[in-house]
Design a protein around this motif. Structure first.
Motif, short mmCIF file in Angstrom:
data_model
loop_
_atom_site.label_atom_id
_atom_site.label_comp_id
_atom_site.label_asym_id
_atom_site.label_seq_id
_atom_site.Cartn_x
_atom_site.Cartn_y
_atom_site.Cartn_z
N THR A 10 0.82 -1.22 0.00
CA THR A 10 0.00 0.00 0.00
C THR A 10 0.86 1.27 0.00
OG1 THR A 10 -0.16 -0.19 2.42
CG2 THR A 10 -1.98 -1.07 1.12
N PHE A 11 1.99 1.24 0.69
CA PHE A 11 2.86 2.41 0.71
C PHE A 11 3.41 2.70 -0.68
CE2 PHE A 11 7.33 3.94 1.10
CZ PHE A 11 7.04 5.23 1.49
N SER A 12 3.90 1.66 -1.36
CA SER A 12 4.44 1.84 -2.72
C SER A 12 3.37 2.37 -3.66
CB SER A 12 4.98 0.51 -3.25
OG SER A 12 5.95 -0.03 -2.40
N VAL A 13 2.17 1.81 -3.56
CA VAL A 13 1.07 2.23 -4.43
C VAL A 13 0.70 3.68 -4.16
CG1 VAL A 13 -1.35 1.85 -5.01
CG2 VAL A 13 0.16 -0.09 -4.67
N ARG A 14 0.62 4.05 -2.88
CA ARG A 14 0.26 5.42 -2.53
C ARG A 14 1.25 6.41 -3.13
NH1 ARG A 14 1.20 8.11 3.31
NH2 ARG A 14 3.27 8.08 2.40
N GLU A 15 2.54 6.11 -2.98
CA GLU A 15 3.56 7.02 -3.49
C GLU A 15 3.55 7.06 -5.02
OE1 GLU A 15 5.44 9.08 -1.58
OE2 GLU A 15 4.10 8.30 -0.02
N LEU A 16 3.33 5.91 -5.64
CA LEU A 16 3.25 5.85 -7.10
C LEU A 16 2.06 6.69 -7.58
CD1 LEU A 16 4.69 4.35 -9.47
CD2 LEU A 16 2.85 2.67 -9.35
N HIS A 17 0.95 6.51 -6.91
CA HIS A 17 -0.28 7.24 -7.25
C HIS A 17 -0.08 8.75 -7.09
CE1 HIS A 17 -4.94 6.70 -7.14
NE2 HIS A 17 -4.58 7.72 -7.90
N LEU A 18 0.52 9.16 -5.98
CA LEU A 18 0.74 10.58 -5.73
C LEU A 18 1.64 11.22 -6.76
CD1 LEU A 18 1.17 10.67 -1.84
CD2 LEU A 18 -0.78 11.49 -3.17
N GLN A 19 2.72 10.52 -7.12
CA GLN A 19 3.65 11.10 -8.08
C GLN A 19 3.05 11.16 -9.48
OE1 GLN A 19 7.80 10.11 -7.94
NE2 GLN A 19 7.74 9.57 -5.77
N LEU A 20 2.23 10.17 -9.82
CA LEU A 20 1.55 10.21 -11.12
C LEU A 20 0.55 11.37 -11.16
CD1 LEU A 20 0.97 6.40 -11.73
CD2 LEU A 20 2.30 7.95 -13.20
N MET A 21 -0.18 11.56 -10.07
CA MET A 21 -1.12 12.68 -10.01
C MET A 21 -0.39 14.01 -10.15
SD MET A 21 -4.14 11.79 -7.28
CE MET A 21 -3.03 11.68 -5.87
N LYS A 22 0.75 14.11 -9.49
CA LYS A 22 1.52 15.35 -9.57
C LYS A 22 2.00 15.61 -11.00
CE LYS A 22 5.33 17.83 -7.36
NZ LYS A 22 6.38 17.78 -6.31
N LYS A 23 2.37 14.55 -11.71
CA LYS A 23 2.88 14.70 -13.07
C LYS A 23 1.79 15.10 -14.05
CE LYS A 23 5.41 12.34 -16.77
NZ LYS A 23 6.47 13.35 -16.93
N ILE A 24 0.65 14.40 -14.00
CA ILE A 24 -0.40 14.69 -14.98
C ILE A 24 -1.34 15.80 -14.51
CG2 ILE A 24 -0.28 12.34 -15.86
CD1 ILE A 24 -2.92 11.73 -14.52
N GLY A 25 -1.32 16.10 -13.20
CA GLY A 25 -2.03 17.27 -12.71
C GLY A 25 -3.44 17.06 -12.23
N TYR A 26 -3.89 15.83 -12.13
CA TYR A 26 -5.24 15.59 -11.60
C TYR A 26 -5.31 14.21 -10.97
CZ TYR A 26 -5.73 13.35 -16.22
OH TYR A 26 -5.54 12.58 -17.35
#
Length: 363
Positions: A10-26
């Motif tokens: 869950t930690f890896s997924v959360r961080e992956l998700h957050l960084q993807l959101m930051k990159k694409i902006g939503y």
């Protein structure tokens, strides 16, 4: 499947998700979002990852065991060498969080930061905030989010705001970069008033910019909450007489600038401006968006759209003008899920949300 050096948890997924959101902006929260992400990754020449695979990874289907190569492609899209490089980075950041008193959101009561705030033991926090000013942005973000989560659960926040009202990190990272327009923290408006007490609009352009930013945040909040007398007092401060010349308006940062320009629609509603005056200003905002469009990059265009669209929705601007606004920014919709351009403005607005804190702590 290739052996992973770190567990897919869950930690890896959360961080992956957050960084993807930051990159694409939503926020990535639906299959259509994952479909667009699949397209963006493929267009980078990194290979094809299906919508269903991304959906199962990012919404953390525990039964799904992604291939190492799949995770590496996603990591490369974020700028890492491979999945191992991504994991090393996030675990290094995690170590920083432990070192500085943050354990986890699910175990907030054990956070040293939380305990210091709860017990009003501010000296360790003072040292931390002073020492972190030159740290990397990811470290500042971590502390800001920990503070936010802590203050969200503490009913008596005024001692904290009073003590740290003059602290540079709190002003810049917590109130400005980490602003929460939803005002979910107790006494958040009072905290903003303390923030504003540090700035004199006649002292410098920077002070004027911060003065406008803070007052716009409060003005919008009081208007939405129906505390119209409070909103009117701030609105008169902002709009009863010009605070800035046209040249000064263009010299301040784009977010407070567009907040200031757009929220004048709310002020017109408050003072019962004539329908013609209200409509003329709508047209003026649309013309402004057209004029500055070609001078801005993608991020700043989103800021322009978001602020005008938000004001349109808060004041129930006619759909004809809402569609005109979307048409100006039609090219920006290429990075969003297909069909979003033709959906109501209420559905569109979250994809343009420029505030990073809300992406991590959505309403």
């Amino acid at each position: 499947m290739a052996q992973q050096l770190y567990p897919f948890d869950t930690f890896s997924v959360r961080e992956l998700h957050l960084q993807l959101m930051k990159k694409i902006g939503y926020r990535i929260k639906s299959k259509s979002d994952c479909s667009k992400l699949s397209e963006l990754i493929f267009n980078e020449g990194l290979g094809l990852i299906s919508q269903s695979t991304l959906y199962r990874i990012l919404l953390y289907d525990k039964e799904h065991k992604p291939f190492y190569n799949t995770l590496t492609i996603i990591s490369q899209y974020l700028g890492y060498i491979d999945w191992e490089d991504f994991c090393k980075s996030i675990h290094s950041n995690k170590k920083f969080e432990y070192t500085n008193g943050h354990l986890s959101n699910s175990n907030l009561e054990k956070s040293l930061l939380y305990q210091c705030i709860q017990l009003e033991n501010y000296k360790p926090l003072q040292e931390l905030f002073n020492n972190i000013l030159d740290a990397e942005q990811v470290a500042k973000d971590s502390i800001t989010l920990t503070l936010y989560d802590s203050l969200l659960t503490i009913p008596h926040t005024m001692p904290f705001f009073k003590y740290f009202g003059n602290n540079t990190f709190i002003r810049e990272a917590f109130f400005e970069y980490g602003v929460d327009p939803s005002f979910r923290i107790s006494n958040y408006d009072e905290g903003f008033k303390i923030y504003l007490s540090n700035y004199k609009p006649n002292r410098s352009l920077l002070d004027l910019q911060s003065f406008i930013f803070g007052n716009c945040i409060l003005f919008r909040h009081y208007y939405i909450k129906g505390e119209l007398q409070k909103a009117l007092i701030i609105g008169q401060t902002l709009y009863a007489k010009p605070l800035l010349s046209e040249k000064e308006i263009e010299s301040i940062y784009i977010f407070p600038r567009l907040r200031y320009l757009s929220l004048k629609l709310l002020y017109f509603k408050l003072i019962n401006a004539t329908a013609d005056k209200f409509e003329d200003f709508i047209i003026q905002l649309l013309e402004y968006a057209k004029t500055v469009y070609n001078t801005l990059d993608y991020i700043n265009r989103r800021i322009v759209f978001y602020n005008i669209a938000d004001a349109f929705l808060q004041t129930n601007v006619n759909n004809v003008y809402q569609e005109q606004l979307k048409s100006i920014f039609e090219n920006e919709f290429a990075l969003f899920p297909d069909g979003l351009l033709h959906k109501p403005l209420t559905k569109v607005l979250p994809y343009f949300e420029p505030n990073g804190l809300l992406q991590r702590r959505p309403v």
